[in-house]
Design a protein around this motif. Sequence first.
Motif, PDB file in Angstrom:
ATOM      1  N   ASN A   1      41.221  -7.401   0.835  1.00  0.00           N
ATOM      2  CA  ASN A   1      41.793  -7.779  -0.440  1.00  0.00           C
ATOM      3  C   ASN A   1      40.662  -8.583  -1.326  1.00  0.00           C
ATOM      4  OD1 ASN A   1      43.790  -7.679  -2.088  1.00  0.00           O
ATOM      5  ND2 ASN A   1      44.333 -10.112  -1.318  1.00  0.00           N
ATOM      6  N   LEU A   2      39.689  -7.973  -1.427  1.00  0.00           N
ATOM      7  CA  LEU A   2      38.609  -8.349  -2.152  1.00  0.00           C
ATOM      8  C   LEU A   2      38.365  -7.735  -3.597  1.00  0.00           C
ATOM      9  CD1 LEU A   2      35.454  -8.652   0.208  1.00  0.00           C
ATOM     10  CD2 LEU A   2      36.779 -10.686  -0.703  1.00  0.00           C
ATOM     11  N   ARG A   3      38.403  -8.369  -4.768  1.00  0.00           N
ATOM     12  CA  ARG A   3      38.027  -7.638  -6.164  1.00  0.00           C
ATOM     13  C   ARG A   3      36.980  -6.441  -5.809  1.00  0.00           C
ATOM     14  NH1 ARG A   3      35.866 -10.295 -10.743  1.00  0.00           N
ATOM     15  NH2 ARG A   3      35.773  -8.620 -12.239  1.00  0.00           N
ATOM     16  N   PRO A   4      37.080  -5.233  -6.188  1.00  0.00           N
ATOM     17  CA  PRO A   4      35.932  -4.384  -6.242  1.00  0.00           C
ATOM     18  C   PRO A   4      35.213  -4.826  -7.179  1.00  0.00           C
ATOM     19  CG  PRO A   4      38.016  -3.124  -6.340  1.00  0.00           C
ATOM     20  CD  PRO A   4      38.413  -4.767  -6.526  1.00  0.00           C
ATOM     21  N   ASP A   5      33.628  -4.793  -6.940  1.00  0.00           N
ATOM     22  CA  ASP A   5      32.453  -4.900  -7.517  1.00  0.00           C
ATOM     23  C   ASP A   5      31.508  -3.573  -7.821  1.00  0.00           C
ATOM     24  OD1 ASP A   5      30.408  -6.285  -8.784  1.00  0.00           O
ATOM     25  OD2 ASP A   5      30.049  -7.792  -6.966  1.00  0.00           O
ATOM     26  N   ASP A   6      30.977  -3.694  -8.717  1.00  0.00           N
ATOM     27  CA  ASP A   6      30.232  -2.428  -9.065  1.00  0.00           C
ATOM     28  C   ASP A   6      29.215  -2.228  -7.805  1.00  0.00           C
ATOM     29  OD1 ASP A   6      27.171  -3.189 -10.085  1.00  0.00           O
ATOM     30  OD2 ASP A   6      28.613  -4.844  -9.865  1.00  0.00           O
ATOM     31  N   LYS A   7      29.271  -0.799  -7.620  1.00  0.00           N
ATOM     32  CA  LYS A   7      28.231  -0.467  -6.574  1.00  0.00           C
ATOM     33  C   LYS A   7      27.307   0.647  -7.245  1.00  0.00           C
ATOM     34  CE  LYS A   7      32.225  -1.185  -3.397  1.00  0.00           C
ATOM     35  NZ  LYS A   7      32.607  -2.045  -4.659  1.00  0.00           N
ATOM     36  N   THR A   8      26.375   0.217  -7.509  1.00  0.00           N
ATOM     37  CA  THR A   8      25.022   1.369  -7.966  1.00  0.00           C
ATOM     38  C   THR A   8      24.049   1.283  -6.822  1.00  0.00           C
ATOM     39  OG1 THR A   8      25.867   0.638 -10.102  1.00  0.00           O
ATOM     40  CG2 THR A   8      23.586   1.726  -9.842  1.00  0.00           C
ATOM     41  N   GLY A   9      23.413   2.406  -6.431  1.00  0.00           N
ATOM     42  CA  GLY A   9      22.343   2.170  -5.800  1.00  0.00           C
ATOM     43  C   GLY A   9      21.487   3.730  -5.954  1.00  0.00           C
ATOM     44  N   ILE A  10      20.103   3.509  -5.707  1.00  0.00           N
ATOM     45  CA  ILE A  10      19.185   4.572  -5.602  1.00  0.00           C
ATOM     46  C   ILE A  10      18.307   4.607  -4.446  1.00  0.00           C
ATOM     47  CG2 ILE A  10      17.379   5.470  -6.942  1.00  0.00           C
ATOM     48  CD1 ILE A  10      18.481   4.041  -9.559  1.00  0.00           C
ATOM     49  N   LEU A  11      18.382   5.448  -3.726  1.00  0.00           N
ATOM     50  CA  LEU A  11      17.356   5.694  -2.586  1.00  0.00           C
ATOM     51  C   LEU A  11      16.258   6.589  -3.060  1.00  0.00           C
ATOM     52  CD1 LEU A  11      16.570   4.755   0.342  1.00  0.00           C
ATOM     53  CD2 LEU A  11      18.078   6.718   0.882  1.00  0.00           C
ATOM     54  N   ILE A  12      15.206   6.181  -2.912  1.00  0.00           N
ATOM     55  CA  ILE A  12      13.921   7.176  -3.027  1.00  0.00           C
ATOM     56  C   ILE A  12      13.199   7.211  -1.971  1.00  0.00           C
ATOM     57  CG2 ILE A  12      12.165   7.619  -4.336  1.00  0.00           C
ATOM     58  CD1 ILE A  12      13.170   5.726  -6.595  1.00  0.00           C
ATOM     59  N   SER A  13      13.103   8.376  -1.096  1.00  0.00           N
ATOM     60  CA  SER A  13      12.163   8.619  -0.031  1.00  0.00           C
ATOM     61  C   SER A  13      11.271   9.399  -0.072  1.00  0.00           C
ATOM     62  CB  SER A  13      13.123   9.282   1.074  1.00  0.00           C
ATOM     63  OG  SER A  13      14.276   8.488   1.514  1.00  0.00           O
ATOM     64  N   PHE A  14      10.029   9.108   0.404  1.00  0.00           N
ATOM     65  CA  PHE A  14       8.857   9.795   0.135  1.00  0.00           C
ATOM     66  C   PHE A  14       8.148  10.466   1.207  1.00  0.00           C
ATOM     67  CE2 PHE A  14       8.821   5.829  -2.450  1.00  0.00           C
ATOM     68  CZ  PHE A  14       8.487   6.422  -3.611  1.00  0.00           C
TER      69      PHE A  14
ATOM     70  N   ALA B   1       0.922  -1.030   0.083  1.00  0.00           N
ATOM     71  CA  ALA B   1       0.120   0.054  -0.198  1.00  0.00           C
ATOM     72  C   ALA B   1       0.943   1.250   0.048  1.00  0.00           C
ATOM     73  CB  ALA B   1      -0.870   0.021   1.247  1.00  0.00           C
ATOM     74  N   LYS B   2       0.686   2.075  -0.909  1.00  0.00           N
ATOM     75  CA  LYS B   2       1.416   3.468  -0.965  1.00  0.00           C
ATOM     76  C   LYS B   2       1.490   4.213   0.144  1.00  0.00           C
ATOM     77  CE  LYS B   2      -2.114   6.130  -3.592  1.00  0.00           C
ATOM     78  NZ  LYS B   2      -2.601   6.724  -4.459  1.00  0.00           N
ATOM     79  N   GLU B   3       0.313   4.072   1.014  1.00  0.00           N
ATOM     80  CA  GLU B   3       0.375   4.924   2.437  1.00  0.00           C
ATOM     81  C   GLU B   3       1.323   4.265   3.286  1.00  0.00           C
ATOM     82  OE1 GLU B   3      -3.249   4.977   0.092  1.00  0.00           O
ATOM     83  OE2 GLU B   3      -2.364   3.301   1.078  1.00  0.00           O
ATOM     84  N   ARG B   4       1.857   2.962   3.320  1.00  0.00           N
ATOM     85  CA  ARG B   4       2.985   2.405   4.048  1.00  0.00           C
ATOM     86  C   ARG B   4       4.107   2.561   3.370  1.00  0.00           C
ATOM     87  NH1 ARG B   4       1.613  -3.214   4.406  1.00  0.00           N
ATOM     88  NH2 ARG B   4       3.787  -3.423   5.471  1.00  0.00           N
ATOM     89  N   LEU B   5       4.545   2.986   2.348  1.00  0.00           N
ATOM     90  CA  LEU B   5       5.779   3.126   1.530  1.00  0.00           C
ATOM     91  C   LEU B   5       6.514   4.465   2.070  1.00  0.00           C
ATOM     92  CD1 LEU B   5       7.479   1.831  -0.372  1.00  0.00           C
ATOM     93  CD2 LEU B   5       6.401   2.922  -2.148  1.00  0.00           C
ATOM     94  N   LYS B   6       7.581   4.310   2.472  1.00  0.00           N
ATOM     95  CA  LYS B   6       8.525   5.645   3.054  1.00  0.00           C
ATOM     96  C   LYS B   6       9.745   5.455   2.159  1.00  0.00           C
ATOM     97  CE  LYS B   6       6.901   5.326   7.822  1.00  0.00           C
ATOM     98  NZ  LYS B   6       7.189   5.006   9.136  1.00  0.00           N
TER      99      LYS B   6
END
Length: 128
Positions: free
Chosen positions: A115-128, A67-72
Amino acid sequence: MKGNADRAVAKRAADRIRGIFVPDESYFDEGFNRMAYSRWMANTPEGYGVANGIQEMVQYIQSGLIAKERLKHVLVVSEGMFEDENELDNIFRLVLDIGLEQFMSNREEMELQKNLRPDDKTGILISF
């Protein structure tokens, strides 16, 4: 990717029993080898779902309604944002607490330290 490390160990053990060559567990002590094996398990019954464009992904991507009312917030991240020790809900809380940029920076520092091989880091945070 909760429990992925345990599922990977179980799969390797089962494959060895079936006669499939899998290196000894000590091989997977190195982060790069462990990560490569984990990636190989993407979109498989033993692994985890990843929207990586292969046909099999359709079977493993979770979907649902809320429910969109619960989405933050909505957090969309690439698998480079995950680590075996940290569950998704913990990652989500960290991103909310310290911000996406700082989380990514901390993740990169941890990869260097382990000593880990770097991995792609992509992120999107949408706040309502």
